[in-house]
Design a protein around this motif. Structure first.
Motif, PDB file in Angstrom:
ATOM      1  N   ALA A 278       1.168  -2.729 -10.436  1.00  0.00           N
ATOM      2  CA  ALA A 278       0.903  -1.573  -9.554  1.00  0.00           C
ATOM      3  C   ALA A 278      -0.586  -1.232  -9.560  1.00  0.00           C
ATOM      4  O   ALA A 278      -1.158  -0.901  -8.512  1.00  0.00           O
ATOM      5  N   SER A 279      -1.230  -1.318 -10.729  1.00  0.00           N
ATOM      6  CA  SER A 279      -2.675  -1.065 -10.794  1.00  0.00           C
ATOM      7  C   SER A 279      -3.449  -2.094  -9.974  1.00  0.00           C
ATOM      8  O   SER A 279      -4.420  -1.761  -9.283  1.00  0.00           O
ATOM      9  N   LEU A 280      -3.024  -3.351 -10.039  1.00  0.00           N
ATOM     10  CA  LEU A 280      -3.658  -4.394  -9.226  1.00  0.00           C
ATOM     11  C   LEU A 280      -3.470  -4.086  -7.743  1.00  0.00           C
ATOM     12  O   LEU A 280      -4.381  -4.309  -6.932  1.00  0.00           O
ATOM     13  N   GLY A 281      -2.297  -3.550  -7.402  1.00  0.00           N
ATOM     14  CA  GLY A 281      -2.061  -3.160  -6.014  1.00  0.00           C
ATOM     15  C   GLY A 281      -3.019  -2.078  -5.545  1.00  0.00           C
ATOM     16  O   GLY A 281      -3.498  -2.094  -4.408  1.00  0.00           O
ATOM     17  N   VAL A 282      -3.323  -1.133  -6.436  1.00  0.00           N
ATOM     18  CA  VAL A 282      -4.287  -0.069  -6.093  1.00  0.00           C
ATOM     19  C   VAL A 282      -5.668  -0.668  -5.838  1.00  0.00           C
ATOM     20  O   VAL A 282      -6.390  -0.251  -4.930  1.00  0.00           O
ATOM     21  N   VAL A 283      -6.034  -1.674  -6.643  1.00  0.00           N
ATOM     22  CA  VAL A 283      -7.317  -2.351  -6.443  1.00  0.00           C
ATOM     23  C   VAL A 283      -7.349  -3.042  -5.080  1.00  0.00           C
ATOM     24  O   VAL A 283      -8.322  -2.925  -4.321  1.00  0.00           O
ATOM     25  N   TYR A 284      -6.262  -3.750  -4.751  1.00  0.00           N
ATOM     26  CA  TYR A 284      -6.198  -4.412  -3.441  1.00  0.00           C
ATOM     27  C   TYR A 284      -6.275  -3.392  -2.300  1.00  0.00           C
ATOM     28  O   TYR A 284      -6.883  -3.653  -1.262  1.00  0.00           O
ATOM     29  N   LYS A 285      -5.665  -2.231  -2.520  1.00  0.00           N
ATOM     30  CA  LYS A 285      -5.726  -1.184  -1.485  1.00  0.00           C
ATOM     31  C   LYS A 285      -7.160  -0.732  -1.259  1.00  0.00           C
ATOM     32  O   LYS A 285      -7.608  -0.579  -0.117  1.00  0.00           O
ATOM     33  N   LYS A 286      -7.906  -0.553  -2.340  1.00  0.00           N
ATOM     34  CA  LYS A 286      -9.311  -0.150  -2.212  1.00  0.00           C
ATOM     35  C   LYS A 286     -10.137  -1.211  -1.496  1.00  0.00           C
ATOM     36  O   LYS A 286     -11.125  -0.897  -0.834  1.00  0.00           O
ATOM     37  N   GLY A 288      -9.061  -2.945   0.927  1.00  0.00           N
ATOM     38  CA  GLY A 288      -8.591  -3.054   2.303  1.00  0.00           C
ATOM     39  C   GLY A 288      -7.463  -4.049   2.502  1.00  0.00           C
ATOM     40  O   GLY A 288      -7.031  -4.284   3.637  1.00  0.00           O
ATOM     41  N   LYS A 289      -6.935  -4.639   1.409  1.00  0.00           N
ATOM     42  CA  LYS A 289      -5.824  -5.593   1.511  1.00  0.00           C
ATOM     43  C   LYS A 289      -4.514  -4.811   1.442  1.00  0.00           C
ATOM     44  O   LYS A 289      -3.781  -4.856   0.443  1.00  0.00           O
ATOM     45  N   LEU A 290      -4.221  -4.087   2.522  1.00  0.00           N
ATOM     46  CA  LEU A 290      -3.138  -3.106   2.493  1.00  0.00           C
ATOM     47  C   LEU A 290      -1.759  -3.759   2.396  1.00  0.00           C
ATOM     48  O   LEU A 290      -0.892  -3.292   1.657  1.00  0.00           O
ATOM     49  N   LYS A 291      -1.555  -4.831   3.147  1.00  0.00           N
ATOM     50  CA  LYS A 291      -0.252  -5.495   3.127  1.00  0.00           C
ATOM     51  C   LYS A 291       0.035  -6.074   1.751  1.00  0.00           C
ATOM     52  O   LYS A 291       1.146  -5.962   1.230  1.00  0.00           O
ATOM     53  N   LYS A 292      -0.982  -6.695   1.151  1.00  0.00           N
ATOM     54  CA  LYS A 292      -0.823  -7.293  -0.176  1.00  0.00           C
ATOM     55  C   LYS A 292      -0.570  -6.223  -1.233  1.00  0.00           C
ATOM     56  O   LYS A 292       0.237  -6.402  -2.152  1.00  0.00           O
ATOM     57  N   SER A 293      -1.250  -5.084  -1.100  1.00  0.00           N
ATOM     58  CA  SER A 293      -1.086  -4.010  -2.088  1.00  0.00           C
ATOM     59  C   SER A 293       0.313  -3.412  -2.016  1.00  0.00           C
ATOM     60  O   SER A 293       0.937  -3.121  -3.041  1.00  0.00           O
ATOM     61  N   TYR A 294       0.832  -3.246  -0.779  1.00  0.00           N
ATOM     62  CA  TYR A 294       2.187  -2.709  -0.629  1.00  0.00           C
ATOM     63  C   TYR A 294       3.216  -3.674  -1.207  1.00  0.00           C
ATOM     64  O   TYR A 294       4.171  -3.248  -1.882  1.00  0.00           O
ATOM     65  N   ALA A 295       3.020  -4.981  -0.980  1.00  0.00           N
ATOM     66  CA  ALA A 295       3.936  -5.983  -1.527  1.00  0.00           C
ATOM     67  C   ALA A 295       3.955  -5.932  -3.052  1.00  0.00           C
ATOM     68  O   ALA A 295       5.022  -6.040  -3.680  1.00  0.00           O
ATOM     69  N   LEU A 296       2.786  -5.744  -3.671  1.00  0.00           N
ATOM     70  CA  LEU A 296       2.727  -5.633  -5.132  1.00  0.00           C
ATOM     71  C   LEU A 296       3.447  -4.385  -5.617  1.00  0.00           C
ATOM     72  O   LEU A 296       4.079  -4.389  -6.674  1.00  0.00           O
ATOM     73  N   GLY A 297       3.336  -3.302  -4.869  1.00  0.00           N
ATOM     74  CA  GLY A 297       4.049  -2.078  -5.227  1.00  0.00           C
ATOM     75  C   GLY A 297       5.552  -2.300  -5.265  1.00  0.00           C
ATOM     76  O   GLY A 297       6.243  -1.849  -6.195  1.00  0.00           O
ATOM     77  N   LYS A 298       6.084  -3.010  -4.278  1.00  0.00           N
ATOM     78  CA  LYS A 298       7.523  -3.291  -4.245  1.00  0.00           C
ATOM     79  C   LYS A 298       7.938  -4.182  -5.420  1.00  0.00           C
ATOM     80  O   LYS A 298       8.991  -3.957  -6.039  1.00  0.00           O
ATOM     81  N   VAL A 299       7.106  -5.185  -5.731  1.00  0.00           N
ATOM     82  CA  VAL A 299       7.409  -6.061  -6.879  1.00  0.00           C
ATOM     83  C   VAL A 299       7.414  -5.250  -8.176  1.00  0.00           C
ATOM     84  O   VAL A 299       8.294  -5.426  -9.035  1.00  0.00           O
ATOM     85  N   ALA A 300       6.435  -4.342  -8.331  1.00  0.00           N
ATOM     86  CA  ALA A 300       6.354  -3.523  -9.544  1.00  0.00           C
ATOM     87  C   ALA A 300       7.602  -2.670  -9.721  1.00  0.00           C
ATOM     88  O   ALA A 300       8.151  -2.558 -10.828  1.00  0.00           O
ATOM     89  N   VAL A 301       8.085  -2.067  -8.624  1.00  0.00           N
ATOM     90  CA  VAL A 301       9.275  -1.205  -8.705  1.00  0.00           C
ATOM     91  C   VAL A 301      10.507  -2.025  -9.069  1.00  0.00           C
ATOM     92  O   VAL A 301      11.315  -1.628  -9.919  1.00  0.00           O
ATOM     93  N   ARG A 320       2.931   4.719 -10.561  1.00  0.00           N
ATOM     94  CA  ARG A 320       1.755   4.056  -9.979  1.00  0.00           C
ATOM     95  C   ARG A 320       2.066   3.483  -8.604  1.00  0.00           C
ATOM     96  O   ARG A 320       1.215   3.512  -7.707  1.00  0.00           O
ATOM     97  N   ALA A 321       3.280   2.970  -8.436  1.00  0.00           N
ATOM     98  CA  ALA A 321       3.644   2.388  -7.144  1.00  0.00           C
ATOM     99  C   ALA A 321       3.793   3.459  -6.069  1.00  0.00           C
ATOM    100  O   ALA A 321       3.220   3.342  -4.977  1.00  0.00           O
ATOM    101  N   TYR A 322       4.550   4.528  -6.377  1.00  0.00           N
ATOM    102  CA  TYR A 322       4.828   5.529  -5.347  1.00  0.00           C
ATOM    103  C   TYR A 322       3.652   6.476  -5.123  1.00  0.00           C
ATOM    104  O   TYR A 322       3.471   6.994  -4.021  1.00  0.00           O
ATOM    105  N   ALA A 323       2.835   6.692  -6.129  1.00  0.00           N
ATOM    106  CA  ALA A 323       1.669   7.564  -5.948  1.00  0.00           C
ATOM    107  C   ALA A 323       0.529   6.830  -5.260  1.00  0.00           C
ATOM    108  O   ALA A 323      -0.232   7.437  -4.487  1.00  0.00           O
ATOM    109  N   GLY A 324       0.413   5.518  -5.533  1.00  0.00           N
ATOM    110  CA  GLY A 324      -0.751   4.800  -5.031  1.00  0.00           C
ATOM    111  C   GLY A 324      -0.507   3.833  -3.905  1.00  0.00           C
ATOM    112  O   GLY A 324      -1.429   3.523  -3.143  1.00  0.00           O
TER     113      GLY A 324
END
Length: 579
Positions: A278-286, A288-301, A320-324
């Motif tokens: 989920a933390s890596l997903g937040v980094v990807y979001k920063k 601009g890799k929004l699709k990749k970050s959302y996919a990581l959030g789902k995997v984390a959950v 971390r997934a739902y907040a970020g």
């Protein structure tokens, strides 16, 4: 005759009919006789309290024994009894009682002959004290225990918890995330898990190539079903990554998490890996890799569900997934429900700071979703504010007061609705009391709230002032709903004032916000679609853009934005004499 003594036919014994009668009878016994009686009572209770149904007997026994003069007790044995009782209290989420028992036992342990002679027990005791004191915000007590462990522990592995919590305590005291991140890197290097500080482009390319080789063209979802294997170092990396993200040390977080993923592919997944993903997903979001970050959030959950027995760690990954991350696509109303559950799980686990952060994410999600600002929300604010003060989380208490004042300004009639000065919060006075690191973040959040109020109430001077402050802040945030609210009203305010004042710099600021929501809208974000349409309407007001914005708000159930769109459409029609 008075019913004070009852006869038990089953046991053929007489029993006092009430605990208070028993207590009063004991008060008549004084001196050595009283102490001897309590010791005998406690001995019986300890023998009885060996099953889950009767473990309450240990509580009573230890409370009795803690009142007896030390010279009459085996202090080592009493320290162990306090420790055992504290672990029962911890399992029942009685965190304050756990702390009280640990402190009583520590007084016994320090005066006994077993301290550090029974090495394993002493080390385990100090570790429990460190975690308990830190969780309750007693950083001074935690640091004393940390220093004792660092002084007496024999190996680096034995010092692991002390090193980790020293990093967390220092960060809590100074709020200097950069220093904490550097300390974490030093600890990892000391433990043989070195990560380069400020990795360059070549370092990043090398680490990414190694990750891709390990993944072998598979996406991250295949990690979910890997075998489970404990990897203690990931606990440190997990805590550290949260601090590193807060000070924009994304490259180090990427390298650490990529290496953790490679290690997990070879050896199995640890319970801390979902939070790291989920933390890596937040980094990807920063980035601009929004699709990749959302996919990581789902995997984390999904991965966190494999560790549902570890409530705290499961909650940490979901938080971390739902907040970020998840709020980028899924509705903030759904995220709010999940974050509130995370807050409750953290509180039961005694992780109060994480509970407060989950509450913070919950309130921001609540605002972003347009849910009713009713008295129930007010009562939640008051409860969390009070608890954050009692656990010495002052900086978080400030945030809750600010959020409550924002809600009050929207709910109630006030003389100056765009100022955060009222029954819950006084902005100027509060900012003067904060240190520089916390002040910068608090000013960002208060300015964001005030900009929203200024746009709603039509205060152009306040709008311009707040836009001037917020323009200097990066357009990123670990909390997705907080970033959503900020960029939404920075965009609306910039386009509105840019057209009114013919200010190209404000129009450019609005375009930056528009681009953020455009990317999310293309991914089908339920939260971004109405904001994107609303921004287009304010940027280029006409019948078509406003009617499209109103339609998008209706389809997304964005009640608050629909009300704004209707109001601004009406004003537009009046300005153009369109009856």
């Amino acid at each position: 005759n008075e019913g004070m003594v009852l006869f038990s036919v089953e046991n053929e014994t007489f029993n006092l009919s009430h605990d208070r009668i028993r207590q009063a009878c004991r008060e008549f016994i004084i001196g050595d006789d009283r102490d001897d009686l309590l010791i005998r009572i406690s001995y019986v209770l300890r023998n009885v309290g060996q099953s889950p149904q009767t473990e309450w007997c240990l509580y009573v026994a230890v409370d009795h024994l803690n009142t007896i003069p030390p010279e009459k007790m085996d202090l080592g044995d009493l320290a162990k009894l306090n420790f055992d009782s504290s672990q029962i209290a911890k399992s029942r989420a009685a965190n304050v009682k756990e702390n009280e028992l640990l402190r009583e036992g520590m007084r016994c342990l320090e005066s006994s002959d077993i301290i550090w002679n029974e090495y394993d027990f002493t080390l385990e005791y100090y570790k429990a004290v460190i975690v308990s004191e830190y969780s309750l915000g007693n950083l001074g007590h935690a640091m004393v225990a940390i220093e004792k462990v660092l002084e007496h522990a024999k190996t680096q592995n034995d010092k692991f918890i002390a090193y980790m919590y020293r990093m967390l305590c220092n960060c809590d005291q100074s709020r200097d995330y950069n220093d904490a991140t550097e300390e974490g890197l030093r600890i990892m290097k000391m433990l043989g898990y070195g990560i380069p500080s400020s990795p360059n482009k070549v370092d990043m390319m090398k680490e990414e190539m190694l990750l891709n080789v390990s993944l072998r063209s598979r996406d991250f979802s295949f990690l979910i079903n890997l075998p489970i294997k404990d990897q203690p170092i990931l606990e440190l990396i997990d805590h550290w990554s949260g601090l590193a993200v807060c000070c924009s040390r994304e490259k180090e977080v990427q390298v650490a998490t990529w290496r953790a993923i490679r290690h997990s592919i070879d050896h199995g997944i640890d319970r801390h890996l979902p939070s790291l993903l989920a933390s890596l997903g937040v980094v990807y979001k920063k980035q601009g890799k929004l699709k990749k970050s959302y996919a990581l959030g789902k995997v984390a959950v999904l991965m966190a569900e494999r560790f549902c027995d570890h409530k705290e760690l499961n909650a940490n990954a979901r938080f971390r997934a739902y907040a970020g991350l998840m709020g980028q696509i899924e509705s903030f109303e759904k995220c709010a429900d999940c974050l509130l559950q995370c807050a409750n799980d953290f509180e039961l686990a005694g992780k109060f700071e994480l509970s407060f952060l989950s509450h913070m994410g919950y309130f921001y999600s609540y605002f972003a979703s347009g849910l009713p600002l009713n008295s129930l929300l007010e009562s939640k604010f008051l409860a969390v504010e009070d608890f954050s003060r009692r656990t010495n989380k002052i900086s978080l208490s400030v945030t809750f007061q600010m959020q409550r004042q924002f809600a009050c300004n929207l709910r109630k009639v006030t003389k100056f609705p765009t100022e955060l000065n009222g029954e819950a919060f006084h902005e100027r006075e509060m900012l003067e009391t904060l240190d520089d690191n916390i002040k910068v973040q608090t000013l960002r959040d208060s300015s964001s709230h005030r900009l929203q109020l200024a746009y709603i109430f039509g205060d152009e001077e306040c709008m311009l002032s707040m836009l001037g402050i917020l323009a200097s802040y990066p357009f990123t945030d670990a909390l997705a709903p907080r970033l959503h609210n900020r960029l939404c009203f920075v965009g609306l305010g910039s386009f509105s004032m840019g057209r009114t004042r013919n200010d190209d710099s404000l129009m450019e600021l609005g375009e930056t916000c528009l681009l953020y929501f455009k990317k999310l809208a293309k991914l089908g974000s339920l939260n971004a679609i109405p904001v994107h349409a609303m921004l287009l309407a304010v940027k280029s007001p006409n019948r078509d853009t406003f009617e499209n914005a109103i339609e998008c708000c209706m389809q997304s159930s964005a009640t608050h934005l629909k009300a704004l769109a209707n109001e601004r459409y009406g004003l537009f029609l009046l300005e153009n004499d369109d009856q």
